[in-house]
Scaffold this active site. Sequence first.
Site, PDB file in Angstrom:
ATOM      1  N   LYS A  95       0.993  -1.258   0.379  1.00  0.00           N
ATOM      2  CA  LYS A  95      -0.048   0.013  -0.028  1.00  0.00           C
ATOM      3  C   LYS A  95       1.279   1.287   0.120  1.00  0.00           C
ATOM      4  O   LYS A  95       2.044   1.588   0.929  1.00  0.00           O
ATOM      5  CB  LYS A  95      -0.865   0.187   0.874  1.00  0.00           C
ATOM      6  CG  LYS A  95      -2.239  -1.202   0.839  1.00  0.00           C
ATOM      7  CD  LYS A  95      -3.102  -1.121   2.409  1.00  0.00           C
ATOM      8  CE  LYS A  95      -2.336  -0.893   3.852  1.00  0.00           C
ATOM      9  NZ  LYS A  95      -3.235  -1.031   4.936  1.00  0.00           N
ATOM     10  N   TYR A 121       9.892  32.149   7.144  1.00  0.00           N
ATOM     11  CA  TYR A 121       8.718  32.913   7.693  1.00  0.00           C
ATOM     12  C   TYR A 121       8.001  32.721   8.953  1.00  0.00           C
ATOM     13  O   TYR A 121       8.608  32.507   9.804  1.00  0.00           O
ATOM     14  CB  TYR A 121       8.058  32.031   6.613  1.00  0.00           C
ATOM     15  CG  TYR A 121       7.661  31.564   5.083  1.00  0.00           C
ATOM     16  CD1 TYR A 121       7.668  32.217   4.275  1.00  0.00           C
ATOM     17  CD2 TYR A 121       7.499  30.645   4.694  1.00  0.00           C
ATOM     18  CE1 TYR A 121       7.783  33.156   2.834  1.00  0.00           C
ATOM     19  CE2 TYR A 121       8.083  30.369   3.282  1.00  0.00           C
ATOM     20  CZ  TYR A 121       7.751  31.996   2.493  1.00  0.00           C
ATOM     21  OH  TYR A 121       7.521  31.467   0.942  1.00  0.00           O
TER      22      TYR A 121
END
Length: 873
Positions: A537, A767
């Site tokens: 998966k 930021y």
Amino acid sequence: MIELDRLLAATGGRLHGKAFSQRFSSFSYDSRLLSKRGKDVGSAVAIPPMFVAIKTEKGDGHDYIAEAVSGGAGAVLVQHPVNLEEDRVTCIIVPDTRAALTAYARHVLQRPDLTTVGITGSTGKTTTKELIATVLAQGDHPVFRNRGSINGRYGLSIAAGDLEPHHRLAVLELAADSFDEIRDLATLTQPQVGVVTSVSPVHLATFGSLDAIANEKGRLLEVLPSAGLAILNADDPTVVALADRTRARIITVGTAENADLRATDVTITSHGIKFTLSRFPGLDIAAVRVRSQLLGAHHIPLILSAMAVGWWFGIPLETMVSTLADIEPLPGRLRPLKGLHGALLLDDTVNASPAATRAAMAALSLFEDRLRVAVLGDMWDLGALEASAHSDLGRHVARVADWLVVKGERAQNIAEGAMEAGMPVARVFRAYTDEDILRFLEGLLVKADVSLGDRPPVILVKGDRPARMERIVAGLMDEPARAGSLLVRQSAGWKQVQPLVQDRPTWVEIDLEAIAGNVRASRAMVGPEVGICAVLKADGYGHGAASIARTALNNGARMLAVACLAEAVTLRRAAIDAPILVLGYTPAWQARDTLRHGVTATIYDHDVARALNQAAADLNRPARVHVKVDTGMGRLGLLPERTVPFLKQIRSLSGLIIEGIFTHFSVADSTDPDHEQHTAMQLATFQKILADLGQEGIEFPLIHAANSSAMLTQPASHFNLVRLGMALYGLPPSPGITLPDSFRSALGWKTQVAQVKELPSDSPISYGNTFITSDWTKVAVIPVGYADGFRRAPRHWGHVLVRGQPAPIIGKVTMDQTMLDVTHIRGVRQGDEVVLIGRQDHAEITVDQVAQRLGTINYEVVSEILARVPRIV
């Protein structure tokens, strides 16, 4: 031999400190290649080599000066002062070490008393060089040749350090992987004789076309003087077309009817080449029979080129004929070696291109009375032709080989091409690791040893440099201790190098042999009666599903499992033909596609069952299904009381093959007593359902309940199939369950330093200005961010490893970049490796440590590494 005075004069270099030696044996560019001894001169003390500190795109040689000194360097050529007087090592400073090497090479290679032969071509350069040098060595003048394949713009200058003052002839191989490189090398070496061996698709990613490659090779001919000699391969029309590029005398060589130096009555056998020399310019000869131990007709123009050069320099014809007959194939160039179980190995691992591999296949075809096995790796640098070149080669292989073994992502196309051309699927073995191939070949050889008797197989091994196919040859040799003297790339430096070719300076490394070992350890744990279903998966939990699938199957997994049909289709497109079970929801509208791709669906309701049954009728093929039971997970599946009625109803659907039944444990990874009780309840419920179904006469070929946790802790849950998830990747299913020592983590995540800068106090970082430096700070920027799966919030990684030390993350992690505080780490510079997951020196960051810092589980950490991060296997 490098004389200090000549080096200083040629380069304009200056001494830093004392000169402890005046002569040096050679240039060394890699500290790992140095030994404690240099070159012996009679009974005198060994002359040490000189280490050249080169700054390349991948590193700075100045960082390895200490290792070079420890390895025996007697001098260093550097761009800034290094105090080595205590080591009694001479230090020479130049503005640019690359430029200094070129200046020195020009100084020694353009000596008035040195005559040079230059050789270029897409293939055959090194063999031609060795043939020519060996023939010329039969004359009166000492002959120099550049070592191995050190033949490029930088390498040839390194090789010039080996040139001795007494050499009068130099035979030099000139190679190019960039435009104008042959021009620069020819200008540097000023050859009087030039040889062009071939023009074929090599380095197409750079040159783009065969015409551009031919133009590059022709640059050698342009430099030749009018009194010189150009030797062209008459069997290659593209080479012959270069004749108007030179003012030198031209001699064409080959089997072509118009060749000036021509071979006729050619006999090619598995023992070598024989031909008649029917025409020789300038000589009135009767037919002369020439013999060579080299394998394959493609060697004839190379042998004739050596004879043409020998004739030009006055070597007697009979001397050339006897000399050429004694020359054995070079390491890695169709060299026959004794293999295990009597097999004959054809070691052609030095490199690979389409033309060279076809020539190797022609050599393999000579062994008509033996089982012929082609073991082929990736070919690189083919540009837009990459896929088609590999596929075309596969179609050619199908006409020659009895078995095909391929290694690597690109080489999977060779397998596809071979099968399209009719090679049986059962005769093709695909892999990504040396160990898988060696295990397969060992089994094949054992079978062949029994069935073929005195006709053991012939195994051709070939691939490009990054494929490192010589490791396979070493594993197949009957005397592996001789690998160091018989194979290519056996130095200490090469053995430490793992070629890394990637699209970004941020990458994931996958250890597929760890995957193989984990599957084998699981098989040993559950026993031969229980199958392994490898769970893939989320692109193999972020590890790369296709390569993991192939490796798991090669090591004993019986089937594969994915989350959805799209993941199954990806595996099918990677030519994975093993059974694949979709564990999750398959909507009714995907029923036809499920059958078209030969995928097994999970069912738990009538609508999907009926849709699959109808698709089976429409497509005239059965629908294989597994029934899922929810015994206490609260996720997909039939409730226990509905299971028997459901199966009694759907078994009348003639298009369904009800292949299996399964359930899934919710807390098998927990050691909490209540959770252990719940797992026991789930198992008991499942067992009762199986018993009830048995009373109705409903049985299943496959019964599975155990995930990795239950495989490790609940033997009663193994039934006849276990689903191997996190343990497949060497990761513990939970903090409370540890893996046995035989399991190994397969994933490492790395990047590089993009920039280092020094910032004063009160400087904002990233930021939002959430981090402000409190003091002078050295900041390293790394090109990885949350768009790669490197978590930003609410928690981030905390730190990564730089030069074996923790480097804290400062400021906010951005989409593509992250900042580190490396103030406390000495010498950090652009290009340094940074480890996000894995080991560096004595430090390590594990997936589980990262998960703990992020407040999550290891499943999420690896599965969230996004697809834009290349996986390197």
